[in-house]
Design a protein around this motif. Sequence first.
Motif, mmCIF file in Angstrom:
data_model
loop_
_atom_site.group_PDB
_atom_site.id
_atom_site.type_symbol
_atom_site.label_atom_id
_atom_site.label_comp_id
_atom_site.label_asym_id
_atom_site.label_seq_id
_atom_site.Cartn_x
_atom_site.Cartn_y
_atom_site.Cartn_z
ATOM 1 N N GLN A 51 37.035 6.982 12.915
ATOM 2 C CA GLN A 51 35.573 7.297 12.869
ATOM 3 C C GLN A 51 35.089 7.924 14.305
ATOM 4 O O GLN A 51 34.356 9.001 14.399
ATOM 5 N N SER A 52 35.384 7.207 15.174
ATOM 6 C CA SER A 52 35.054 7.350 16.366
ATOM 7 C C SER A 52 35.489 9.014 17.132
ATOM 8 O O SER A 52 35.144 9.551 17.463
ATOM 9 N N ARG A 55 33.463 11.628 15.372
ATOM 10 C CA ARG A 55 32.512 11.834 15.987
ATOM 11 C C ARG A 55 32.742 12.565 17.155
ATOM 12 O O ARG A 55 31.882 13.324 17.655
#
Length: 80
Positions: A51-52, A55
């Motif tokens: 997820q990081s 992003r």
Amino acid sequence: MDKQKVGNLSKEIREILPHGSIQDIAGETGHDRGTVRKVLNGEWNNPIIVQSVGRKLRSMQEKIAYLLDELGIPKDNQAA
């Protein structure tokens, strides 16, 4: 996203991420750089790290789109 898909995209992800991104992602997620590398290589699965990365890629995409708009460069499907 499963670890195999991340591993398959590892080269492309690494080519796009700016220098220092692995360290940034490690700091953001509370994991060490080795863990981030293993996730990017598809050796381990860690949804928080994935997820990081997502992003960071999305942020880069938005910055690039803004700069292209400011420069007056049309999108591929638009006439100049």
